[in-house]
Design a protein around this motif. Structure first.
Motif, mmCIF file in Angstrom:
data_model
loop_
_atom_site.group_PDB
_atom_site.id
_atom_site.type_symbol
_atom_site.label_atom_id
_atom_site.label_comp_id
_atom_site.label_asym_id
_atom_site.label_seq_id
_atom_site.Cartn_x
_atom_site.Cartn_y
_atom_site.Cartn_z
ATOM 1 N N SER A 1 -1.277 14.287 2.278
ATOM 2 C CA SER A 1 -2.397 15.079 1.763
ATOM 3 C C SER A 1 -3.708 14.353 2.031
ATOM 4 O O SER A 1 -3.744 13.134 2.209
ATOM 5 C CB SER A 1 -2.234 15.324 0.261
ATOM 6 O OG SER A 1 -2.443 14.114 -0.447
ATOM 7 N N PHE A 2 -4.793 15.121 2.034
ATOM 8 C CA PHE A 2 -6.099 14.517 2.207
ATOM 9 C C PHE A 2 -6.424 13.587 1.043
ATOM 10 O O PHE A 2 -7.080 12.573 1.215
ATOM 11 C CB PHE A 2 -7.186 15.580 2.366
ATOM 12 C CG PHE A 2 -7.106 16.317 3.680
ATOM 13 C CD1 PHE A 2 -7.040 15.629 4.877
ATOM 14 C CD2 PHE A 2 -7.102 17.693 3.706
ATOM 15 C CE1 PHE A 2 -6.972 16.299 6.084
ATOM 16 C CE2 PHE A 2 -7.042 18.377 4.912
ATOM 17 C CZ PHE A 2 -6.971 17.682 6.098
ATOM 18 N N ASP A 3 -5.940 13.934 -0.168
ATOM 19 C CA ASP A 3 -6.152 13.059 -1.328
ATOM 20 C C ASP A 3 -5.445 11.727 -1.132
ATOM 21 O O ASP A 3 -5.996 10.669 -1.462
ATOM 22 C CB ASP A 3 -5.649 13.728 -2.610
ATOM 23 C CG ASP A 3 -6.514 14.910 -3.028
ATOM 24 O OD1 ASP A 3 -7.691 14.982 -2.597
ATOM 25 O OD2 ASP A 3 -6.016 15.766 -3.791
ATOM 26 N N GLN A 4 -4.237 11.756 -0.611
ATOM 27 C CA GLN A 4 -3.486 10.522 -0.342
ATOM 28 C C GLN A 4 -4.210 9.685 0.704
ATOM 29 O O GLN A 4 -4.353 8.469 0.549
ATOM 30 C CB GLN A 4 -2.071 10.873 0.117
ATOM 31 C CG GLN A 4 -1.174 9.688 0.340
ATOM 32 C CD GLN A 4 0.208 10.116 0.824
ATOM 33 O OE1 GLN A 4 0.448 11.277 1.157
ATOM 34 N NE2 GLN A 4 1.105 9.155 0.891
ATOM 35 N N LEU A 5 -4.667 10.323 1.750
ATOM 36 C CA LEU A 5 -5.400 9.630 2.805
ATOM 37 C C LEU A 5 -6.669 8.999 2.241
ATOM 38 O O LEU A 5 -6.964 7.821 2.495
ATOM 39 C CB LEU A 5 -5.739 10.607 3.932
ATOM 40 C CG LEU A 5 -6.471 10.068 5.147
ATOM 41 C CD1 LEU A 5 -5.660 8.995 5.855
ATOM 42 C CD2 LEU A 5 -6.792 11.207 6.103
ATOM 43 N N SER A 6 -7.399 9.726 1.437
ATOM 44 C CA SER A 6 -8.624 9.222 0.832
ATOM 45 C C SER A 6 -8.339 8.048 -0.100
ATOM 46 O O SER A 6 -9.096 7.065 -0.128
ATOM 47 C CB SER A 6 -9.325 10.345 0.074
ATOM 48 O OG SER A 6 -10.529 9.890 -0.482
ATOM 49 N N ALA A 7 -7.247 8.122 -0.857
ATOM 50 C CA ALA A 7 -6.883 7.031 -1.765
ATOM 51 C C ALA A 7 -6.588 5.749 -0.991
ATOM 52 O O ALA A 7 -6.981 4.651 -1.415
ATOM 53 C CB ALA A 7 -5.682 7.434 -2.620
ATOM 54 N N GLU A 8 -5.908 5.850 0.136
ATOM 55 C CA GLU A 8 -5.594 4.664 0.948
ATOM 56 C C GLU A 8 -6.859 4.067 1.552
ATOM 57 O O GLU A 8 -7.001 2.845 1.624
ATOM 58 C CB GLU A 8 -4.585 5.012 2.041
ATOM 59 C CG GLU A 8 -3.252 5.515 1.537
ATOM 60 C CD GLU A 8 -2.466 4.506 0.705
ATOM 61 O OE1 GLU A 8 -2.807 3.302 0.714
ATOM 62 O OE2 GLU A 8 -1.510 4.912 0.055
ATOM 63 N N ILE A 9 -7.792 4.915 1.962
ATOM 64 C CA ILE A 9 -9.062 4.433 2.507
ATOM 65 C C ILE A 9 -9.845 3.697 1.421
ATOM 66 O O ILE A 9 -10.387 2.609 1.652
ATOM 67 C CB ILE A 9 -9.879 5.608 3.090
ATOM 68 C CG1 ILE A 9 -9.171 6.189 4.318
ATOM 69 C CG2 ILE A 9 -11.303 5.172 3.428
ATOM 70 C CD1 ILE A 9 -9.685 7.538 4.749
ATOM 71 N N THR A 10 -9.876 4.258 0.224
ATOM 72 C CA THR A 10 -10.554 3.615 -0.899
ATOM 73 C C THR A 10 -9.912 2.275 -1.218
ATOM 74 O O THR A 10 -10.605 1.283 -1.464
ATOM 75 C CB THR A 10 -10.527 4.536 -2.135
ATOM 76 O OG1 THR A 10 -11.191 5.765 -1.807
ATOM 77 C CG2 THR A 10 -11.198 3.886 -3.334
ATOM 78 N N LEU A 11 -8.576 2.231 -1.193
ATOM 79 C CA LEU A 11 -7.867 0.989 -1.480
ATOM 80 C C LEU A 11 -8.184 -0.087 -0.444
ATOM 81 O O LEU A 11 -8.316 -1.264 -0.792
ATOM 82 C CB LEU A 11 -6.355 1.236 -1.556
ATOM 83 C CG LEU A 11 -5.505 0.035 -1.975
ATOM 84 C CD1 LEU A 11 -5.949 -0.528 -3.315
ATOM 85 C CD2 LEU A 11 -4.037 0.442 -2.039
ATOM 86 N N LEU A 12 -8.330 0.285 0.814
ATOM 87 C CA LEU A 12 -8.722 -0.692 1.839
ATOM 88 C C LEU A 12 -10.073 -1.320 1.495
ATOM 89 O O LEU A 12 -10.259 -2.530 1.638
ATOM 90 C CB LEU A 12 -8.782 -0.047 3.225
ATOM 91 C CG LEU A 12 -7.454 0.150 3.930
ATOM 92 C CD1 LEU A 12 -7.640 1.012 5.177
ATOM 93 C CD2 LEU A 12 -6.820 -1.171 4.297
ATOM 94 N N GLY A 13 -11.002 -0.508 1.022
ATOM 95 C CA GLY A 13 -12.302 -1.037 0.609
ATOM 96 C C GLY A 13 -12.182 -1.976 -0.581
ATOM 97 O O GLY A 13 -12.829 -3.028 -0.626
ATOM 98 N N LEU A 14 -11.343 -1.615 -1.546
ATOM 99 C CA LEU A 14 -11.138 -2.473 -2.722
ATOM 100 C C LEU A 14 -10.480 -3.793 -2.336
ATOM 101 O O LEU A 14 -10.828 -4.850 -2.883
ATOM 102 C CB LEU A 14 -10.301 -1.733 -3.760
ATOM 103 C CG LEU A 14 -10.956 -0.525 -4.412
ATOM 104 C CD1 LEU A 14 -9.967 0.211 -5.322
ATOM 105 C CD2 LEU A 14 -12.204 -0.929 -5.185
ATOM 106 N N ILE A 15 -9.533 -3.749 -1.419
ATOM 107 C CA ILE A 15 -8.891 -4.976 -0.947
ATOM 108 C C ILE A 15 -9.928 -5.888 -0.310
ATOM 109 O O ILE A 15 -9.946 -7.091 -0.545
ATOM 110 C CB ILE A 15 -7.729 -4.665 0.027
ATOM 111 C CG1 ILE A 15 -6.556 -4.029 -0.730
ATOM 112 C CG2 ILE A 15 -7.272 -5.918 0.772
ATOM 113 C CD1 ILE A 15 -5.466 -3.492 0.170
#
Length: 150
Positions: free
Chosen positions: A129-143
Protein backbone atom coordinates in the motif's frame (compact mmCIF):
# COMPACT_ATOMS: atom_id res chain seq x y z
CA UNK A 1 9.13 -0.30 -40.66
CA UNK A 2 8.53 3.03 -38.96
CA UNK A 3 8.21 2.85 -35.17
CA UNK A 4 6.36 5.43 -33.16
CA UNK A 5 8.45 6.89 -30.39
CA UNK A 6 6.20 7.48 -27.42
CA UNK A 7 7.27 8.43 -23.93
CA UNK A 8 7.64 5.35 -21.73
CA UNK A 9 5.07 6.66 -19.26
CA UNK A 10 2.60 8.07 -21.76
CA UNK A 11 -1.00 7.75 -20.63
CA UNK A 12 -0.36 6.98 -16.97
CA UNK A 13 -3.14 7.90 -14.60
CA UNK A 14 -2.87 9.58 -11.19
CA UNK A 15 -2.50 6.24 -9.41
CA UNK A 16 0.56 5.49 -11.50
CA UNK A 17 1.96 8.97 -10.81
CA UNK A 18 1.59 8.33 -7.06
CA UNK A 19 3.27 4.98 -7.53
CA UNK A 20 6.24 6.40 -9.43
CA UNK A 21 6.61 9.21 -6.92
CA UNK A 22 6.47 6.80 -3.95
CA UNK A 23 8.99 4.35 -5.36
CA UNK A 24 11.28 7.23 -6.31
CA UNK A 25 11.04 8.64 -2.79
CA UNK A 26 12.01 5.24 -1.34
CA UNK A 27 15.07 4.97 -3.59
CA UNK A 28 16.11 8.55 -2.81
CA UNK A 29 15.56 8.10 0.95
CA UNK A 30 17.84 5.04 0.85
CA UNK A 31 20.55 7.07 -0.89
CA UNK A 32 20.22 9.92 1.60
CA UNK A 33 20.57 7.45 4.47
CA UNK A 34 23.77 6.07 2.93
CA UNK A 35 25.14 9.61 2.67
CA UNK A 36 24.23 10.38 6.28
CA UNK A 37 25.91 7.17 7.45
CA UNK A 38 29.05 8.05 5.50
CA UNK A 39 28.92 11.54 7.02
CA UNK A 40 28.64 10.13 10.55
CA UNK A 41 31.58 7.79 9.98
CA UNK A 42 33.59 10.71 8.62
CA UNK A 43 32.79 12.75 11.74
CA UNK A 44 33.85 9.87 14.00
CA UNK A 45 37.06 9.41 12.02
CA UNK A 46 37.86 13.10 12.21
CA UNK A 47 37.23 13.14 15.97
CA UNK A 48 39.65 10.19 16.30
CA UNK A 49 42.31 12.01 14.26
CA UNK A 50 41.88 9.86 11.13
CA UNK A 51 41.61 11.91 7.95
CA UNK A 52 41.24 9.11 5.39
CA UNK A 53 38.34 9.31 2.98
CA UNK A 54 35.65 6.68 3.04
CA UNK A 55 35.64 4.05 0.30
CA UNK A 56 38.70 4.83 -1.75
CA UNK A 57 37.83 2.90 -4.93
CA UNK A 58 34.30 1.62 -4.71
CA UNK A 59 31.40 2.90 -2.75
CA UNK A 60 30.84 0.64 0.28
CA UNK A 61 27.44 -0.92 0.84
CA UNK A 62 25.24 -0.46 3.88
CA UNK A 63 26.55 -3.59 5.65
CA UNK A 64 30.15 -2.43 5.35
CA UNK A 65 29.24 1.08 6.49
CA UNK A 66 27.45 -0.29 9.56
CA UNK A 67 30.44 -2.52 10.32
CA UNK A 68 32.74 0.48 10.25
CA UNK A 69 30.30 2.49 12.36
CA UNK A 70 30.25 -0.30 14.98
CA UNK A 71 34.05 -0.40 15.01
CA UNK A 72 34.40 3.37 15.36
CA UNK A 73 31.79 3.59 18.12
CA UNK A 74 33.27 0.65 20.03
CA UNK A 75 36.65 2.42 20.02
CA UNK A 76 35.07 5.69 21.10
CA UNK A 77 32.75 4.22 23.76
CA UNK A 78 34.60 1.22 25.13
CA UNK A 79 32.52 1.09 28.30
CA UNK A 80 29.16 2.04 26.82
CA UNK A 81 27.54 -1.04 25.29
CA UNK A 82 24.15 0.64 24.93
CA UNK A 83 25.34 2.54 21.85
CA UNK A 84 26.32 -0.75 20.19
CA UNK A 85 22.90 -2.22 20.99
CA UNK A 86 21.30 0.91 19.48
CA UNK A 87 23.37 0.36 16.33
CA UNK A 88 22.29 -3.29 16.20
CA UNK A 89 18.63 -2.26 16.47
CA UNK A 90 19.07 0.28 13.67
CA UNK A 91 20.80 -2.32 11.54
CA UNK A 92 17.91 -4.79 12.04
CA UNK A 93 15.41 -2.11 10.98
CA UNK A 94 17.56 -1.29 7.99
CA UNK A 95 17.84 -4.94 6.92
CA UNK A 96 14.05 -5.25 7.02
CA UNK A 97 13.66 -2.08 4.93
CA UNK A 98 16.31 -3.36 2.52
CA UNK A 99 14.26 -6.55 1.98
CA UNK A 100 11.20 -4.35 1.39
CA UNK A 101 13.18 -2.22 -1.07
CA UNK A 102 14.41 -5.36 -2.83
CA UNK A 103 10.84 -6.63 -3.10
CA UNK A 104 9.80 -3.43 -4.84
CA UNK A 105 12.84 -3.08 -7.09
CA UNK A 106 13.05 -6.75 -8.10
CA UNK A 107 9.46 -7.90 -7.82
CA UNK A 108 7.36 -4.99 -9.05
CA UNK A 109 4.34 -6.16 -11.06
CA UNK A 110 2.07 -3.17 -11.54
CA UNK A 111 -0.28 -0.63 -10.07
CA UNK A 112 -3.21 -1.82 -7.97
CA UNK A 113 -5.88 0.11 -6.07
CA UNK A 114 -4.28 2.01 -3.16
CA UNK A 115 -0.81 0.69 -4.00
CA UNK A 116 0.91 -1.81 -6.22
CA UNK A 117 1.60 -5.50 -6.55
CA UNK A 118 4.92 -7.29 -6.30
CA UNK A 119 6.14 -10.88 -6.49
CA UNK A 120 8.41 -12.02 -3.68
CA UNK A 121 11.27 -14.51 -4.00
CA UNK A 122 8.82 -17.39 -3.71
CA UNK A 123 6.72 -15.86 -6.52
CA UNK A 124 3.87 -15.08 -4.12
CA UNK A 125 1.81 -11.97 -4.80
CA UNK A 126 2.37 -9.17 -2.27
CA UNK A 127 0.27 -6.01 -2.18
CA UNK A 128 2.17 -2.92 -1.04
CA UNK A 129 0.00 0.00 0.00
CA UNK A 130 1.01 3.61 -0.42
CA UNK A 131 0.69 3.98 3.38
CA UNK A 132 3.16 1.13 3.89
CA UNK A 133 5.55 2.66 1.38
CA UNK A 134 5.28 6.06 3.06
CA UNK A 135 5.88 4.52 6.50
CA UNK A 136 9.11 2.86 5.31
CA UNK A 137 10.32 6.13 3.77
CA UNK A 138 9.61 7.94 7.04
CA UNK A 139 11.44 5.23 8.98
CA UNK A 140 14.52 5.66 6.77
CA UNK A 141 14.57 9.34 7.74
CA UNK A 142 14.21 8.48 11.43
CA UNK A 143 17.05 5.96 11.20
CA UNK A 144 19.24 8.67 9.67
CA UNK A 145 18.37 11.04 12.51
CA UNK A 146 19.15 8.38 15.10
CA UNK A 147 22.47 7.60 13.42
CA UNK A 148 23.54 11.21 13.59
CA UNK A 149 22.73 11.30 17.33
CA UNK A 150 25.03 8.38 18.17
Amino acid sequence: MLMKHMPAFNGLNALDDDLLCGVGRLICAWGVLEQRLEQKIGMLREAAGDVRTLGSRTRPGMAKLFGELRAMVSIRDRRNATVLSDIAALERDLQRIDRFRGLIVSGFQGAEPDGFGCRDQKNAHVHVSFDQLSAEITLLGLIGDRLMEL
